[in-house]
Design a protein around this motif. Structure first.
Motif, mmCIF file in Angstrom:
data_model
loop_
_atom_site.group_PDB
_atom_site.id
_atom_site.type_symbol
_atom_site.label_atom_id
_atom_site.label_comp_id
_atom_site.label_asym_id
_atom_site.label_seq_id
_atom_site.Cartn_x
_atom_site.Cartn_y
_atom_site.Cartn_z
ATOM 1 N N GLU A 1 23.141 35.699 23.255
ATOM 2 C CA GLU A 1 24.418 35.545 23.312
ATOM 3 C C GLU A 1 24.887 34.239 22.562
ATOM 4 O OE1 GLU A 1 25.804 35.448 27.312
ATOM 5 O OE2 GLU A 1 24.817 37.382 27.958
ATOM 6 N N GLY A 2 23.709 33.408 22.192
ATOM 7 C CA GLY A 2 23.938 32.166 21.478
ATOM 8 C C GLY A 2 23.235 31.161 22.092
ATOM 9 N N PHE A 3 23.804 30.035 21.958
ATOM 10 C CA PHE A 3 22.850 28.735 22.535
ATOM 11 C C PHE A 3 23.100 28.561 23.982
ATOM 12 C CE2 PHE A 3 26.537 26.854 20.486
ATOM 13 C CZ PHE A 3 27.172 26.194 21.356
ATOM 14 N N VAL A 4 22.097 28.250 24.654
ATOM 15 C CA VAL A 4 21.994 28.084 26.003
ATOM 16 C C VAL A 4 22.813 26.450 26.315
ATOM 17 C CG1 VAL A 4 20.695 27.375 28.173
ATOM 18 C CG2 VAL A 4 19.816 28.900 26.375
ATOM 19 N N LEU A 5 23.555 26.614 27.362
ATOM 20 C CA LEU A 5 24.337 25.526 28.060
ATOM 21 C C LEU A 5 24.000 25.235 29.373
ATOM 22 C CD1 LEU A 5 27.986 26.444 26.830
ATOM 23 C CD2 LEU A 5 26.604 24.831 25.677
ATOM 24 N N VAL A 6 24.132 23.860 29.793
ATOM 25 C CA VAL A 6 23.912 23.465 30.936
ATOM 26 C C VAL A 6 24.930 22.732 31.475
ATOM 27 C CG1 VAL A 6 21.462 23.291 30.963
ATOM 28 C CG2 VAL A 6 22.665 21.429 30.475
ATOM 29 N N THR A 7 25.281 22.401 32.757
ATOM 30 C CA THR A 7 26.051 21.605 33.452
ATOM 31 C C THR A 7 25.774 20.219 33.939
ATOM 32 O OG1 THR A 7 27.638 23.473 33.846
ATOM 33 C CG2 THR A 7 28.130 21.183 35.020
ATOM 34 N N ALA A 8 26.290 19.131 33.243
ATOM 35 C CA ALA A 8 25.681 17.890 33.623
ATOM 36 C C ALA A 8 26.679 16.759 33.711
ATOM 37 C CB ALA A 8 24.511 17.550 32.717
ATOM 38 N N GLU A 9 26.695 15.976 34.695
ATOM 39 C CA GLU A 9 27.790 15.211 34.908
ATOM 40 C C GLU A 9 29.178 15.533 34.740
ATOM 41 O OE1 GLU A 9 26.943 11.505 32.517
ATOM 42 O OE2 GLU A 9 24.743 11.338 33.042
ATOM 43 N N GLU A 10 29.485 16.910 35.253
ATOM 44 C CA GLU A 10 30.750 17.441 34.973
ATOM 45 C C GLU A 10 30.843 17.880 33.785
ATOM 46 O OE1 GLU A 10 33.564 16.090 37.764
ATOM 47 O OE2 GLU A 10 32.284 15.520 39.039
ATOM 48 N N GLU B 1 34.644 21.326 23.009
ATOM 49 C CA GLU B 1 34.588 20.478 24.274
ATOM 50 C C GLU B 1 33.192 20.277 24.712
ATOM 51 O OE1 GLU B 1 38.197 20.505 26.434
ATOM 52 O OE2 GLU B 1 39.522 20.387 24.485
ATOM 53 N N LEU B 2 32.129 20.299 23.968
ATOM 54 C CA LEU B 2 30.885 20.346 24.896
ATOM 55 C C LEU B 2 30.305 18.849 24.475
ATOM 56 C CD1 LEU B 2 29.384 23.877 23.501
ATOM 57 C CD2 LEU B 2 30.384 23.124 25.730
ATOM 58 N N ALA B 3 29.403 18.515 25.504
ATOM 59 C CA ALA B 3 28.783 17.502 25.281
ATOM 60 C C ALA B 3 27.059 17.736 25.074
ATOM 61 C CB ALA B 3 28.743 16.597 26.573
ATOM 62 N N ILE B 4 26.289 16.713 24.814
ATOM 63 C CA ILE B 4 24.600 17.020 24.744
ATOM 64 C C ILE B 4 24.106 16.313 25.615
ATOM 65 C CG2 ILE B 4 23.188 16.724 22.931
ATOM 66 C CD1 ILE B 4 25.456 16.451 20.726
ATOM 67 N N ALA B 5 23.182 17.273 26.337
ATOM 68 C CA ALA B 5 22.153 16.596 27.272
ATOM 69 C C ALA B 5 20.905 16.384 26.416
ATOM 70 C CB ALA B 5 21.753 17.565 28.328
ATOM 71 N N VAL B 6 20.575 15.199 26.128
ATOM 72 C CA VAL B 6 19.433 14.723 25.079
ATOM 73 C C VAL B 6 18.103 14.895 25.986
ATOM 74 C CG1 VAL B 6 18.567 12.843 23.852
ATOM 75 C CG2 VAL B 6 20.938 13.324 23.631
ATOM 76 N N LEU B 7 17.173 15.410 25.620
ATOM 77 C CA LEU B 7 15.743 15.693 26.083
ATOM 78 C C LEU B 7 15.872 15.710 27.806
ATOM 79 C CD1 LEU B 7 13.031 13.439 24.349
ATOM 80 C CD2 LEU B 7 12.475 15.351 26.138
ATOM 81 N N PRO B 8 16.357 16.706 28.337
ATOM 82 C CA PRO B 8 16.397 16.873 29.450
ATOM 83 C C PRO B 8 14.797 16.952 30.334
ATOM 84 C CG PRO B 8 17.086 18.531 28.759
ATOM 85 C CD PRO B 8 16.841 17.899 27.637
ATOM 86 N N ASP B 9 14.774 16.289 31.596
ATOM 87 C CA ASP B 9 13.508 16.657 31.981
ATOM 88 C C ASP B 9 14.052 17.467 33.548
ATOM 89 O OD1 ASP B 9 14.323 14.647 33.876
ATOM 90 O OD2 ASP B 9 12.607 13.424 33.221
ATOM 91 N N THR B 10 12.609 17.296 34.539
ATOM 92 C CA THR B 10 12.807 18.196 35.724
ATOM 93 C C THR B 10 13.724 17.110 36.548
ATOM 94 O OG1 THR B 10 10.552 17.024 36.202
ATOM 95 C CG2 THR B 10 10.431 19.282 35.276
ATOM 96 N N ASP B 11 13.940 16.132 36.380
ATOM 97 C CA ASP B 11 14.586 15.137 37.316
ATOM 98 C C ASP B 11 15.994 15.228 36.857
ATOM 99 O OD1 ASP B 11 12.400 14.226 38.393
ATOM 100 O OD2 ASP B 11 12.056 12.567 37.350
ATOM 101 N N GLY B 12 16.436 15.594 35.663
ATOM 102 C CA GLY B 12 17.667 15.625 35.225
ATOM 103 C C GLY B 12 18.208 15.940 33.880
ATOM 104 N N PRO B 13 19.338 15.768 33.487
ATOM 105 C CA PRO B 13 19.821 16.315 32.153
ATOM 106 C C PRO B 13 19.373 15.370 31.284
ATOM 107 C CG PRO B 13 21.737 15.306 33.341
ATOM 108 C CD PRO B 13 20.395 15.243 34.365
ATOM 109 N N GLY B 14 18.919 14.080 31.215
ATOM 110 C CA GLY B 14 18.486 13.044 30.366
ATOM 111 C C GLY B 14 19.986 12.448 30.063
#
Length: 130
Positions: free
Chosen positions: A42-51, A97-110
């Motif tokens: 479907e394209g690139f993967v998105l996550v939700t972080a900091e709303e 209106e997308l943000a970028i989660a830089v180098l997320p890890d198991t603890d959070g979105p980075g």
């Protein structure tokens, strides 16, 4: 340019905190000129972080591949040339209106940044390398 991370390098990067990972990401992308994302049919993967809806990004294929499990087991890691990122993706992500989660890890979105902010930081770092 292909650059393979050693197991020690992977471990060291994964032990960095979010701010340190952000700095590492900027330096690595400036040096290697690639940004890695995960994609599926479907394209690139998105996550939700900091709303915010975010696209997670990594500086190395091996780091992106660590996320290919569970809900994302069907994904593949895909490289984007940094010039293409700056020329096309930055404005596209802004438009969506997308943000970028830089180098997320198991603890959070980075570190979560807006596309223009990441672009400015990358351009600045790449100019410093010249």
């Amino acid at each position: 340019m292909d650059y393979q991370l050693s197991a020690d390098e992977l471990k060291r990067i994964n032990q960095l905190d979010a701010e340190q990972r952000y700095s590492y990401f900027v330096q690595a992308v400036a040096d290697l000129e690639q940004i890695w994302i995960l994609t599926d049919e479907e394209g690139f993967v998105l996550v939700t972080a900091e709303e915010e809806r975010c696209i997670p990004v990594w500086p190395h294929e091996e780091l992106a591949q660590e996320w290919i499990e569970g809900d994302w087991a069907h994904c593949i890691a895909q490289a984007i040339d940094v010039d293409t990122w700056l020329d096309k993706w930055t404005s596209g992500l802004n438009g969506d209106e997308l943000a970028i989660a830089v180098l997320p890890d198991t603890d959070g979105p980075g570190v979560v940044v807006l596309p223009d902010e990441l672009a400015e930081t990358l351009i600045s770092e790449m100019q410093d390398d010249d």
